[in-house]
Design a protein around this motif. Structure first.
Motif, PDB file in Angstrom:
ATOM      1  N   LEU A 126       0.821  -1.195   0.000  1.00  0.00           N
ATOM      2  CA  LEU A 126       0.000   0.000   0.000  1.00  0.00           C
ATOM      3  C   LEU A 126       0.861   1.254   0.000  1.00  0.00           C
ATOM      4  CD1 LEU A 126      -2.778   1.305   0.179  1.00  0.00           C
ATOM      5  CD2 LEU A 126      -2.658   1.094   2.666  1.00  0.00           C
ATOM      6  N   ALA A 127       1.930   1.243   0.767  1.00  0.00           N
ATOM      7  CA  ALA A 127       2.781   2.419   0.846  1.00  0.00           C
ATOM      8  C   ALA A 127       3.422   2.734  -0.490  1.00  0.00           C
ATOM      9  CB  ALA A 127       3.863   2.208   1.920  1.00  0.00           C
ATOM     10  N   VAL A 128       3.889   1.700  -1.189  1.00  0.00           N
ATOM     11  CA  VAL A 128       4.529   1.914  -2.491  1.00  0.00           C
ATOM     12  C   VAL A 128       3.542   2.489  -3.492  1.00  0.00           C
ATOM     13  CG1 VAL A 128       5.592   0.760  -4.460  1.00  0.00           C
ATOM     14  CG2 VAL A 128       6.317   0.187  -2.155  1.00  0.00           C
ATOM     15  N   ILE A 129       2.296   1.976  -3.499  1.00  0.00           N
ATOM     16  CA  ILE A 129       1.287   2.511  -4.402  1.00  0.00           C
ATOM     17  C   ILE A 129       0.924   3.935  -4.031  1.00  0.00           C
ATOM     18  CG2 ILE A 129      -1.104   2.275  -5.188  1.00  0.00           C
ATOM     19  CD1 ILE A 129       0.660   0.215  -6.396  1.00  0.00           C
ATOM     20  N   MET A 130       0.714   4.182  -2.732  1.00  0.00           N
ATOM     21  CA  MET A 130       0.235   5.485  -2.292  1.00  0.00           C
ATOM     22  C   MET A 130       1.248   6.591  -2.503  1.00  0.00           C
ATOM     23  SD  MET A 130      -1.819   4.728   1.194  1.00  0.00           S
ATOM     24  CE  MET A 130      -1.959   6.493   1.426  1.00  0.00           C
ATOM     25  N   ILE A 131       2.501   6.251  -2.533  1.00  0.00           N
ATOM     26  CA  ILE A 131       3.532   7.276  -2.643  1.00  0.00           C
ATOM     27  C   ILE A 131       3.396   8.065  -3.948  1.00  0.00           C
ATOM     28  CG2 ILE A 131       5.355   5.989  -3.825  1.00  0.00           C
ATOM     29  CD1 ILE A 131       7.284   7.038  -1.690  1.00  0.00           C
ATOM     30  N   PHE A 132       2.765   7.437  -4.966  1.00  0.00           N
ATOM     31  CA  PHE A 132       2.566   8.120  -6.234  1.00  0.00           C
ATOM     32  C   PHE A 132       1.655   9.323  -6.080  1.00  0.00           C
ATOM     33  CE2 PHE A 132       3.611   3.814  -7.792  1.00  0.00           C
ATOM     34  CZ  PHE A 132       4.613   4.128  -8.676  1.00  0.00           C
ATOM     35  N   ASN A 139       2.589  -1.179 -14.775  1.00  0.00           N
ATOM     36  CA  ASN A 139       3.993  -1.495 -15.074  1.00  0.00           C
ATOM     37  C   ASN A 139       4.882  -1.064 -13.920  1.00  0.00           C
ATOM     38  OD1 ASN A 139       3.362  -2.502 -17.620  1.00  0.00           O
ATOM     39  ND2 ASN A 139       3.546  -0.485 -18.583  1.00  0.00           N
ATOM     40  N   LEU A 140       4.780  -1.765 -12.817  1.00  0.00           N
ATOM     41  CA  LEU A 140       5.561  -1.441 -11.631  1.00  0.00           C
ATOM     42  C   LEU A 140       6.565  -2.543 -11.356  1.00  0.00           C
ATOM     43  CD1 LEU A 140       2.699  -0.228  -9.261  1.00  0.00           C
ATOM     44  CD2 LEU A 140       4.212   1.169 -10.669  1.00  0.00           C
ATOM     45  N   ASN A 141       7.818  -2.172 -11.294  1.00  0.00           N
ATOM     46  CA  ASN A 141       8.871  -3.130 -10.959  1.00  0.00           C
ATOM     47  C   ASN A 141       9.695  -2.557  -9.816  1.00  0.00           C
ATOM     48  OD1 ASN A 141       8.599  -5.160 -13.189  1.00  0.00           O
ATOM     49  ND2 ASN A 141       8.924  -3.317 -14.428  1.00  0.00           N
ATOM     50  N   LEU A 142       9.771  -3.293  -8.741  1.00  0.00           N
ATOM     51  CA  LEU A 142      10.519  -2.831  -7.577  1.00  0.00           C
ATOM     52  C   LEU A 142      11.983  -3.205  -7.704  1.00  0.00           C
ATOM     53  CD1 LEU A 142       7.978  -3.812  -4.804  1.00  0.00           C
ATOM     54  CD2 LEU A 142       8.278  -1.603  -5.914  1.00  0.00           C
ATOM     55  N   ASN A 143      12.845  -2.257  -7.427  1.00  0.00           N
ATOM     56  CA  ASN A 143      14.284  -2.463  -7.516  1.00  0.00           C
ATOM     57  C   ASN A 143      14.817  -2.804  -6.125  1.00  0.00           C
ATOM     58  OD1 ASN A 143      17.160  -1.758  -7.392  1.00  0.00           O
ATOM     59  ND2 ASN A 143      16.872  -1.090  -9.507  1.00  0.00           N
ATOM     60  N   MET A 191       6.182   8.132 -13.416  1.00  0.00           N
ATOM     61  CA  MET A 191       5.964   7.798 -12.014  1.00  0.00           C
ATOM     62  C   MET A 191       4.503   7.445 -11.732  1.00  0.00           C
ATOM     63  SD  MET A 191       7.374   9.842  -8.715  1.00  0.00           S
ATOM     64  CE  MET A 191       6.361  11.293  -8.900  1.00  0.00           C
ATOM     65  N   ILE A 192       3.579   8.271 -12.262  1.00  0.00           N
ATOM     66  CA  ILE A 192       2.172   7.983 -12.049  1.00  0.00           C
ATOM     67  C   ILE A 192       1.598   7.196 -13.214  1.00  0.00           C
ATOM     68  CG2 ILE A 192      -0.123   9.030 -11.836  1.00  0.00           C
ATOM     69  CD1 ILE A 192       1.083  11.170 -10.119  1.00  0.00           C
ATOM     70  N   GLY A 193       2.070   7.463 -14.433  1.00  0.00           N
ATOM     71  CA  GLY A 193       1.559   6.754 -15.600  1.00  0.00           C
ATOM     72  C   GLY A 193       1.690   5.252 -15.492  1.00  0.00           C
ATOM     73  N   ASP A 194       2.805   4.795 -14.941  1.00  0.00           N
ATOM     74  CA  ASP A 194       3.005   3.351 -14.800  1.00  0.00           C
ATOM     75  C   ASP A 194       2.143   2.746 -13.704  1.00  0.00           C
ATOM     76  OD1 ASP A 194       4.728   3.214 -16.883  1.00  0.00           O
ATOM     77  OD2 ASP A 194       6.559   3.035 -15.706  1.00  0.00           O
ATOM     78  N   THR A 195       1.628   3.577 -12.804  1.00  0.00           N
ATOM     79  CA  THR A 195       0.669   3.076 -11.832  1.00  0.00           C
ATOM     80  C   THR A 195      -0.625   2.688 -12.536  1.00  0.00           C
ATOM     81  OG1 THR A 195       1.585   4.666 -10.253  1.00  0.00           O
ATOM     82  CG2 THR A 195      -0.467   3.576  -9.648  1.00  0.00           C
ATOM     83  N   TYR A 234      -5.062  13.632 -14.531  1.00  0.00           N
ATOM     84  CA  TYR A 234      -3.966  12.734 -14.192  1.00  0.00           C
ATOM     85  C   TYR A 234      -3.751  11.667 -15.264  1.00  0.00           C
ATOM     86  CZ  TYR A 234      -2.238  14.137  -9.606  1.00  0.00           C
ATOM     87  OH  TYR A 234      -1.604  14.804  -8.592  1.00  0.00           O
ATOM     88  N   TRP A 235      -4.763  11.419 -16.086  1.00  0.00           N
ATOM     89  CA  TRP A 235      -4.583  10.475 -17.183  1.00  0.00           C
ATOM     90  C   TRP A 235      -3.670  11.033 -18.256  1.00  0.00           C
ATOM     91  CZ3 TRP A 235      -6.532   5.472 -18.071  1.00  0.00           C
ATOM     92  CH2 TRP A 235      -7.276   4.950 -17.017  1.00  0.00           C
ATOM     93  N   ALA A 236      -3.416  12.334 -18.219  1.00  0.00           N
ATOM     94  CA  ALA A 236      -2.438  12.911 -19.137  1.00  0.00           C
ATOM     95  C   ALA A 236      -1.042  12.395 -18.838  1.00  0.00           C
ATOM     96  CB  ALA A 236      -2.463  14.444 -19.051  1.00  0.00           C
ATOM     97  N   LEU A 237      -0.842  11.847 -17.648  1.00  0.00           N
ATOM     98  CA  LEU A 237       0.450  11.290 -17.284  1.00  0.00           C
ATOM     99  C   LEU A 237       0.659   9.890 -17.836  1.00  0.00           C
ATOM    100  CD1 LEU A 237      -0.183  13.543 -15.003  1.00  0.00           C
ATOM    101  CD2 LEU A 237       1.672  12.437 -13.784  1.00  0.00           C
ATOM    102  N   VAL A 238      -0.382   9.338 -18.452  1.00  0.00           N
ATOM    103  CA  VAL A 238      -0.259   8.044 -19.120  1.00  0.00           C
ATOM    104  C   VAL A 238       0.171   8.298 -20.567  1.00  0.00           C
ATOM    105  CG1 VAL A 238      -1.459   5.952 -19.838  1.00  0.00           C
ATOM    106  CG2 VAL A 238      -2.071   7.058 -17.680  1.00  0.00           C
TER     107      VAL A 238
END
Length: 380
Positions: A12-18, A225-229, A217-221, A306-310
């Motif tokens: 949840l924290a990783v998603i919310m940070i966006f 397309n989220l990959n954790l490093n 950052m937000i578009g990939d949410t 915010y969809w403009a970020l996609v």
């Protein structure tokens, strides 16, 4: 045995940070023979019809993660046992939706409860447009004509509002052109304006670190397309982030600190970097797109801007992740919002190179600067 609370906390924290990161605005000064209209990013607070603030970037999130985890825990455990996470998704959606309240938009992408920027901001638009600020000094400055707007709304509606503002300023000043300056998401109404109205009334279009052509950052949410490093995660957990990053996020950023403290706990329990990466992959594999869809639909995926970020080439994938495949119940429920998104995609976002080329060929000057592109968070 994996601690389920920690597992969901990290996810949840990783998603919310966006959605909770505060933008950074630089001060820029300029002088022009044409009125300069400045559009900042999403910095204006949102208020309901009673005047109560429903969203702002000083929003109190002190108990947000623990509240969501506590309320959704029974449904999550049920999902782990049965493999059916539908009840968890529903509970997560309802909880996040309650937290966002009238800050989110409805299924048609329209405000609820009369939510808007402040009445004083609306009045300031009228006051500024009624004054020729060059009188007495002989030039127009960057801060003379601020365009305050509800940054959540359909960019095509914002283009209409910007058009009205431009016409009011031209009538007041007697000029035949203006120069809009957009910062961050403030570039979205400008590119929407150019796509809808053309550049006949524009001398120079300035885009400063804008996200109109997509923002990873937000578009990939939206696209999933989220990959954790794992290397970056472990560096963060061990306190290796630079002062620059800490300055951007703030030393008291609850979400960032929560992620880091959770990772430190996992590391102390003996998780290696490889195991940590596998742990994260397992979380996303288990709750996957359903988690992203539920969370985003309850919050910022209802904001057309915010969809403009996609990015244009990820738009259809994002719709599938957030609303499901064509013909789904969610597609029908959110038909009004999707119609706005499709229109902006067809008229603007899929044509941005064409729009900017036509703008330049018309004789209008275009200035684009950018300072995005650096990895600030431990995911890619």
């Amino acid at each position: 045995m994996i601690n389920v609370k920690k597992l969901i906390s990290v996810t949840l924290a990783v998603i919310m940070i966006f959605s909770l990161t505060v933008p950074v605005f630089a001060r820029v000064e300029g002088k022009s023979q044409y009125p300069i209209i400045r559009l900042n990013g999403n910095g204006n607070s949102i208020f309901d019809e009673t005047g109560a603030q429903v969203y702002g970037f000083d929003y109190d999130t002190s108990n947000l993660v623990d509240d969501v985890i506590e309320v959704c825990m029974p449904e999550l455990i049920d999902g782990v046992i049965t493999g059916d996470y539908s009840k968890y998704y529903e509970k997560l959606y309802n909880k996040i939706s309650d937290l966002y309240g009238n800050a989110k938009l409805d299924e048609n992408g329209e405000p609820m409860g009369g939510a808007d920027i402040s009445k004083s901001d609306r009045q300031d638009l009228i006051n500024r447009a009624s004054r020729d600020t060059a009188a007495g000094k002989g030039f127009y400055d960057l801060g003379d004509y601020m365009f305050w707007y509800d940054w959540r709304l359909d960019p095509m509606k914002l283009a209409d509002e910007l058009n009205d503002y431009i016409n009011a300023i031209l009538e007041t000043t007697g000029k035949d052109k203006v120069s809009p300056f957009g910062r961050c998401i403030g570039g979205v109404p400008i590119i929407a304006y150019l796509g809808k109205y053309g550049s006949g009334k524009i001398d120079t279009g300035c885009f400063d670190a804008v996200v109109a052509n997509g923002g990873e950052m937000i578009g990939d949410t939206f696209t999933g397309n989220l990959n954790l490093n794992s290397d970056a995660l472990m560096r963060g957990a061990n306190g290796y982030y630079s002062d620059t990053v800490k300055g951007f996020m703030g030393d008291d950023d609850m979400i960032f600190n929560f992620v880091m403290s959770t990772l430190k706990t996992l590391n102390a329990l003996g998780f290696t970097e490889a195991e940590l990466q596998g742990f994260m992959d397992t979380v996303f594999a288990a709750v996957g797109e359903g988690f992203i869809s539920s969370f985003c639909r309850a919050s910022f995926a209802t904001w057309p801007s915010y969809w403009a970020l996609v990015k244009a080439d990820g738009f259809e994938q994002a719709k599938n992740v957030i609303f499901g495949a064509e013909g789904s119940e969610l597609r029908q429920k959110y038909a009004g919002l999707i119609g706005k998104l499709d229109n902006y995609h067809d008229v603007v976002s899929s044509r941005i190179p064409e729009i900017l080329t036509a703008t330049r060929e018309s004789g209008t000057k275009v200035c684009i600067t950018s300072n995005y592109g650096y990895q600030l968070y431990p995911y890619v």
